[in-house]
Design a protein around this motif. Structure first.
Motif, PDB file in Angstrom:
ATOM      1  N   LEU A 142     -54.958   7.067 -32.421  1.00  0.00           N
ATOM      2  CA  LEU A 142     -54.482   8.282 -33.082  1.00  0.00           C
ATOM      3  C   LEU A 142     -54.913   9.533 -32.324  1.00  0.00           C
ATOM      4  O   LEU A 142     -54.115  10.456 -32.129  1.00  0.00           O
ATOM      5  CB  LEU A 142     -55.005   8.345 -34.519  1.00  0.00           C
ATOM      6  N   SER A 143     -56.179   9.543 -31.869  1.00  0.00           N
ATOM      7  CA  SER A 143     -56.637  10.793 -31.248  1.00  0.00           C
ATOM      8  C   SER A 143     -55.971  11.030 -29.898  1.00  0.00           C
ATOM      9  O   SER A 143     -55.964  12.148 -29.399  1.00  0.00           O
ATOM     10  CB  SER A 143     -58.156  10.822 -31.131  1.00  0.00           C
TER      11      SER A 143
ATOM     12  N   GLN B 256     -49.594  12.766 -34.473  1.00  0.00           N
ATOM     13  CA  GLN B 256     -50.841  12.929 -35.228  1.00  0.00           C
ATOM     14  C   GLN B 256     -50.585  13.589 -36.580  1.00  0.00           C
ATOM     15  O   GLN B 256     -51.056  13.124 -37.624  1.00  0.00           O
ATOM     16  CB  GLN B 256     -51.815  13.799 -34.435  1.00  0.00           C
TER      17      GLN B 256
ATOM     18  N   SER C 257     -56.691  18.438 -30.761  1.00  0.00           N
ATOM     19  CA  SER C 257     -56.149  17.084 -30.913  1.00  0.00           C
ATOM     20  C   SER C 257     -57.152  16.135 -31.551  1.00  0.00           C
ATOM     21  O   SER C 257     -56.794  15.028 -31.945  1.00  0.00           O
ATOM     22  CB  SER C 257     -55.709  16.538 -29.563  1.00  0.00           C
TER      23      SER C 257
END
Lengths: 432, 432, 432
Positions: free
Chosen positions: B102-103, B110, C254
């Motif tokens: 995800l990151s 995201q 992010s």
């Protein structure tokens, strides 16, 4: 911080996004105020009080969309101007009806209309709170429509959209013109004055001022709603004042944290002052008055948070917190005003003090005079006009519920059911 | 406003930050809905109702994290596709398990997963509200798990993650494909249909429909919770719809203020309409129905706020507000459906109307057909599948509390204590 | 994610705006916690509990403005350093009084002070909750002033403003230094330890531990406040943890969605665990303990959400949720601690576990030791100092209301009126 200049600074994507999201946080101030006002009324009117806040905000929003926004106009946009004594007097906006062209409007203008939607909804909620327990829903809606169609557009145009009050600096060298970035005048004085006129027009709750003896204490029915509403209102107000600084003063990003600190300190100082003064005066601090003090600190911050430093902001809050319980007592005992939500003391007096304080603490010469001109316009033009139009309105849509309705409670009378049907409530004998 | 194109526009830091923070405001819609639903139930089930909302949301989030997110996938990501009639049918996502990577995912992806966490939690809360006063906590959790593992991923993939409904435009020239930027289908129709199936499967509260005579009115136990929840829900919804426009339509910043105005006008119009229609119908406006109307306006706005102009948005809200009290009455009196939270009328009907209205008011040819295909898929595929799987689930985890538990209230029965142990409550004889 | 380096990364307009608005959302955590704590107390003290939360936060903010902020200082700013064993020990900040120069401060510093205003207000609310139903308002204010003037500045300087705990990495090669981006130590351990000392110093509520037999259950008076507060707290917490990651770890944009997912999963996991364990232990899940579990999951996430992956975050939440009901029971039954809000278990134990877990799951060598050094400093320095100063304070401002005041309830005793004057309440015989 810099006051609004006529040439708009460039609005970057980041600042636009920030202004936008601040305006989505600001409605928490409305939610908090609605809850506080409901808690300050009686249990037998609680559903009507809160439904009223919703419908009053809805009517204000719809009417603002249909007619108010066009009269409000925007800074640099079309407007009605007359000339007198060699000066232009910009007194009314002339934007497209129905927010036409909103999505193509310049960024500042888009955000300004969002701000005004919230502002007019809050202005309409304030007199509704003061009419608690006897003002009819239909009257609340009519008042909201009138505020949203006539009064708010006038004031918002004068103060925020390049109107004559905003241009006192340019035209008469009075400081930076009338400064009111958070709506102390356009929202809170307007709302507070409306509350005053509503209470005058509607009269006090039955049993509040018996023919003999002292006035009857009618404590709010739920202190948790009252105080929790204050906490939520703070959250909304922090964003509200920051948005005002951004939109109406074009404050740079680096100026916004101070605005937030000022708002917080003003509320905190006001609460501490009311706490102390009610403790000294009555032996014990009073929870409702403390809530009113806190809110008055927030209202005062709406005028000053974006234009003063933190220490003056704390001081301004403290004075607001000292004035509030005093005013509530004077209005109730000396003038026999029955204002369940304390809106007159909170919004009118808090707003007046905040606007005046901006003149006191602002570094610019002539600013105090600019603030006084604005206050004079509100007292001399808006208040009498409110009285006149509300008096007429009351002929058409009776403000007050009939005595029988008031006796059984506004919930049963106007909605056909109570807010707490499963809870056992004390029999209230104040009406018998 | 532009619908989603396949090539993602560049996402600047400012837009990413805005999308992110909108998604942190959006859960206020969940908090508001949970409070409203609790207020619409009985006092003897209030703690269970609200704890249920929390645990149901928690289960939905955990299950979505563990399996749902992988099946949902993301636009442009891996997915399962079959071919039929010479066209690709993209029907299920294939993202890494446990939100792996995800990151490192692209920014849109995201934020999309954050949006979906909130969406699935809200979808799971909706049937929980309809089962008030008799649905067991364990059943609520099981339903939430099923929605989060199976149904929501399917729908979210179809609509938001490049699935076949989203590609109706590309593959069949139906407008811009099925448009649902705020989750009217993926959240509210799914939740509303689940509510319908839960009520079918669980049956009505004891005493609601006596063998003889009319149905028993069982008003919500706290109108303040109900109406205050509506105000909070509005705050969350404004952010929610703006986030949807940003994420699923890639709307430019300058389009977002209109989305907010539309959401506000839709809710305001719906409230005004329900207020007026219940006043005409019953002589007095009804607070609970007004709350339902307001929420139905918000639900309808989830479909349309980002794709229509303000005037149609107001109109769409008004129609939603007219439909809601009508539907509540029809469901209760004609079909003997006992839906304490009104979820079926609010979420299913409000959602259907909003999705249909997008087709009516959208300028693009074929859009109405795209919307109808999406609605047909929900009615023809999802609703029967929900019925089947909930019916099976009910064999495993009995939905309904035993009659004795229902009689003493879900709080005492499931939690061993009431929500208001110090308050005196009216004895309720509806069960004897 | 990267820990704070000494050279600050450039702070773009978008990131500044994001940090700013996250800090305006974060106070929802305070509002939620205040409501939860009020609901966990008795009805006869509800107004005092919530007014106390407000005044305690106000005092904390004012005192922090006047003296605390100067002692806290900021990373890279002036500070007091002594040298021992060849190493510098940076132990106290030396910023200008009264936030002088705030509007000219570097962006990170401005946001840091905003964060600390919220943090100190929350720290002060925590012991107030544990003293429910017997701690005097004046004592709450005095405790808040002491925390805000002395304890919080020390800890915040050590951890966030370049103090010796933050520099354990640089000076002693212990990982990235003590990591606490969300305030698990500076807010929650400080608040939880203060709660412990308050309870020790003040004693338990009358009737809680009768001379013979078991302790008396004193359930919270409103489960809806308790659980709804949890929902609001979540909203604030999501923003709070994201802001912490941004400010104290300089996490890139992010990295923030993962922080939010981790916070959500930690709360959800904790709730699910408490739900399950109380159901197994007592036959039925317990609503108050579930609320405590949820909050403990949030507290644990304050330490870890910005430094671990989602799966460990879920695990950390689950453990927090298992520990909480256990600890509440041990403290009450084995140690006869009367902590109405469960603050010791939630904030102290949740915080300790979270800080320890950061060491367990962080990839960096020496990180576990850094965390243990921080925990040891809190247990070895802060806790004894708290005990000493609170013991002294109690001589000056008696913490405990007199027995008569406690019997009639803190509302009547300290405020002269109850929170719910129109509701009929059960006569409470636990004091007779």
């Amino acid at each position: 911080m810099n006051p609004a200049s006529l040439a708009l600074p460039e609005l970057t994507e980041a600042v636009f996004a920030l202004g936008f999201v601040l305006l989505l946080l600001a409605p928490l101030a409305l939610a908090g105020l609605a809850l506080t006002n409901t808690g300050l009324g009686r249990s037998r009117s609680a559903a009507q009080a809160l439904l009223g806040s919703l419908i009053v905000a809805a009517v204000a929003a719809i009417v603002f969309f249909v007619v108010g926004a066009a009269f409000t106009g925007s800074a640099g946009g079309a407007s009605h101007i007359f000339h007198l004594a060699g000066k232009p007097w910009n007194w009314l906006g002339a934007a497209p009806w129905l927010l036409g062209g909103l999505s193509g409007a310049p960024p500042y203008g888009q955000l300004a209309f969002l701000f005004e939607f919230l502002a007019v909804a809050m202005a309409a909620m304030i007199p509704w709170g003061s009419g608690a327990d006897r003002l009819r829903l239909a009257a609340g809606c009519a008042i909201a429509a009138l505020l949203s169609a006539v009064f708010f557009p006038l004031l918002a145009h004068w103060v925020w959209a390049g109107g004559w009050l905003a241009q006192l600096g340019v035209n008469f060298s009075l400081g930076a013109g009338f400064l009111d970035p958070g709506g102390a005048a356009t929202v809170h004085l307007l709302g507070g004055f409306s509350a005053l006129v509503v209470v005058w027009t509607t009269g006090s709750r039955k049993g509040k001022f018996p023919k003999e003896g002292f006035s009857t204490a009618m404590p709010g029915h739920n202190a948790v709603y009252v105080l929790f509403g204050c906490l939520l209102a703070l959250v909304g107000w922090l964003a509200w004042n920051a948005a005002g600084a951004l939109l109406w003063l074009h404050a740079p990003l680096s100026a916004l944290p101070v605005v937030v600190v000022n708002t917080l300190l003003s509320a905190a100082g006001a609460l501490a002052a009311t706490f102390a003064v009610t403790r000294i005066r009555f032996g014990k601090p009073d929870a409702s008055l403390c809530a009113n003090g806190w809110l008055a600190g927030l209202v005062a911050s709406s005028a000053c948070a974006a234009v003063v430093e933190p220490l003056p902001a704390l001081f301004i809050g403290i004075i607001a917190g000292l004035l509030t319980p005093l005013l509530v007592e004077v209005l109730e005992l000396a003038v026999s005003i029955d204002d369940p939500s304390g809106a007159i003391s909170v919004h009118a007096v808090g707003g007046l003090w905040g606007l005046f304080a901006v003149g006191l603490f602002a570094p610019r010469p002539g600013q105090l005079l600019a603030q006084l001109v604005g206050i004079a316009a509100l007292l001399g033009l808006i208040l009498p006009l409110l009285y006149l139009l509300f008096w007429l309105l009351n002929r058409v849509v009776a403000f007050r519920a009939d005595p029988d309705g008031e006796r059984i409670g506004m919930d049963l009378h106007e909605l056909g059911g109570g807010a707490y049907p499963e809870f056992v409530l004390h029999r209230d004998d104040s009406y018998r």
